[in-house]
Design an enzyme around this catalytic site. Structure first.
Site, PDB file in Angstrom:
ATOM      1  N   HIS A  65       0.879  -1.368  -0.224  1.00  0.00           N
ATOM      2  CA  HIS A  65       0.085   0.074   0.070  1.00  0.00           C
ATOM      3  C   HIS A  65       0.949   1.381  -0.052  1.00  0.00           C
ATOM      4  CE1 HIS A  65      -2.388   2.885   2.191  1.00  0.00           C
ATOM      5  NE2 HIS A  65      -3.261   2.854   1.219  1.00  0.00           N
ATOM      6  N   GLU A  68       2.198   1.752  -3.500  1.00  0.00           N
ATOM      7  CA  GLU A  68       1.069   2.359  -4.325  1.00  0.00           C
ATOM      8  C   GLU A  68       0.971   3.894  -4.314  1.00  0.00           C
ATOM      9  OE1 GLU A  68      -3.419   3.586  -3.525  1.00  0.00           O
ATOM     10  OE2 GLU A  68      -3.039   1.536  -3.168  1.00  0.00           O
ATOM     11  N   HIS A  69       1.251   4.475  -3.016  1.00  0.00           N
ATOM     12  CA  HIS A  69       1.024   5.716  -2.896  1.00  0.00           C
ATOM     13  C   HIS A  69       2.592   6.529  -3.331  1.00  0.00           C
ATOM     14  CE1 HIS A  69      -1.971   7.003   0.591  1.00  0.00           C
ATOM     15  NE2 HIS A  69      -1.893   5.781   0.268  1.00  0.00           N
ATOM     16  N   GLU A 145      -4.313   8.300   7.130  1.00  0.00           N
ATOM     17  CA  GLU A 145      -5.337   7.379   6.577  1.00  0.00           C
ATOM     18  C   GLU A 145      -5.814   6.188   7.518  1.00  0.00           C
ATOM     19  OE1 GLU A 145      -5.601   4.276   2.787  1.00  0.00           O
ATOM     20  OE2 GLU A 145      -4.073   5.999   2.760  1.00  0.00           O
TER      21      GLU A 145
END
Length: 437
Positions: A65, A68-69, A145
């Protein structure tokens, strides 16, 4: 799952492919899929990598994840943040997502702008930069987040803990995709580069394009942009064997901030890629007839009797490795937890003893098909469905001929699948209870 219809004015026969997608492979190993659709002059490009949160290294949950950022932080010909700005200037939109099994990047633009987004996507595919001076700021974005989506919600924290109780907190199915907070803080740039080098290789990726583009044009564009990305060894999935029994049989969490109680029970289950794959589609039908709202068994037994305000079931057989079959219920205020749990157990026991009726199975087959109409009509439906199954090693036929396969599910198969999974003693039961309960 997809249904028995193709978007558009006419109904198609269920034994025809839903999208009629075409596939080919570039010399560097990248698989290309086209689902042509001329209803509007727009295209969607999705690039799937066969690696998700389950591929995170031990002790580094959240790497997939985090990566991905960081893929939006620039490549040789696209500055940090410029990718999304260019897409927006063209009137399109773009984003990305990480699941347990895949990571995907997508853009939806007017058809003539397809070369632009292919050029930019291929640029970061071949040589993403991961600037060290932007690592900490993005880590803070991810931690925020996590705080907003998980830490600030009693139910989200409980659901995360429940998965860890079912599978084990350091197993690939039991770790949160976003990562445990301490492990997010420990992720280094080397971790990100190592994951990128290992999994972001052409042979481990699937490009799916849908919309107003023909095969000849897409072949030329894919070769021009993605064909330049050099093949490299990389690696495929190499997960440890998933647990065959739950890590903990029971989890009870009392939360002062919880506004309502929640009961969850889950069983480790086979999927289309692991275990008794023949049970996967019958389990989808079972989840529907058990917990699809009005007309389902759990609704009749728990909601209509006044024991619960809601109840349902879920199962996803399109997974890389073992998966879970889950039922849940939210008790009505004043209903004792033991009473609701006993009613849930009695409902399942009756189903296991007698099996579902033919009418229930037929209703579920019909509603699963017709209920997919809106999903199929969505612009991103074809690439998400096709890319999702191809990236976990399944054939596109799983999507293309899903209606025919669903139509073939029998009452006996649903009964057998129910007894094989729900009939075992290896379930995890979890309760989230308000502090005063």
């Amino acid at each position: 799952p997809v249904g028995a219809f193709v978007p558009g004015p006419r109904r198609e026969r269920a034994d025809r492919p839903l999208f009629g997608a075409k596939q080919w492979q570039l010399p560097n190993g990248l698989r290309v899929v086209l689902a042509e659709n001329r209803r509007a002059p727009v295209v969607a490009q999705y690039l799937f990598y066969a690696a998700g949160g389950a591929e995170d290294p031990a002790g580094r949950s959240g790497v997939a994840h985090f990566l991905e950022h960081m893929m939006f932080k620039g490549s040789p010909n696209v500055a940090s943040g410029e990718f999304s700005r260019r897409v927006a200037r063209e009137g399109g939109n773009d984003n990305a997502f990480t699941s347990r099994d895949v990571t995907a990047y997508f853009q939806q633009v007017e058809a003539s702008r397809l070369p632009l987004v292919m050029q930019m996507e291929a640029d970061r595919f071949g040589a993403a930069l991961f600037p060290a001076d932007q690592l900490e700021s993005e880590r803070n974005v991810i931690l925020e987040e996590r705080r907003q989506r998980t830490d600030s919600s009693a139910r989200s924290r409980f659901q995360e803990a429940f998965r860890a109780a079912l599978w084990g907190p350091q197993t690939w199915p039991g770790r949160p995709i976003i990562g445990w907070e301490a492990e997010i803080r420990a992720i280094t740039r080397d971790d990100l580069v190592g994951f990128y080098d290992r999994f972001y290789a052409p042979h481990n990726a699937t490009l799916v394009v849908s919309g107003a583009v023909d095969e000849a044009t897409l072949r030329a564009l894919a070769e021009e942009h993605y064909g330049r990305v050099p093949a490299r060894p990389g690696a495929a999935r190499d997960r440890a064997r998933a647990p065959s029994v739950p890590h903990e049989p029971r989890l009870v969490t009392r939360e002062p901030t919880a506004r309502e109680a929640l009961l969850i029970r889950a069983w480790i289950a086979p999927s289309l890629t692991a275990g008794e794959a023949r049970h996967a589609l019958p389990l989808e039908v079972l989840a529907h007839l058990l917990g699809s709202g009005q007309g389902s068994r759990l609704h009749a037994a728990l909601v209509e009797t006044g024991l619960a305000v809601s109840a349902g079931a879920s199962y996803d057989g399109e997974a890389a490795g073992a998966t879970e079959f889950t039922v849940y219920a939210v008790p009505r205020r004043g209903v004792e937890p033991d009473r609701l749990e006993a009613a849930l157990q009695a409902t399942i026991a009756t189903l296991l003893q007698d099996g579902p009726t033919e009418a229930e199975v037929a209703r579920s087959r019909r509603q699963l098909s017709s209920g997919a109409l809106l999903a199929l009509d969505g612009f991103g439906a074809a690439p998400r469905m096709l890319g999702g199954v191809l990236a976990i090693g399944l054939s596109a036929d799983v999507v293309e001929f899903w209606p025919a396969r669903l139509r073939a599910v029998t009452q006996a198969q649903v009964t057998e699948a129910a007894r094989a999974v729900l009939g075992t003693a290896t379930a995890t039961t979890g309760w989230l209870l308000p502090e005063a309960a």
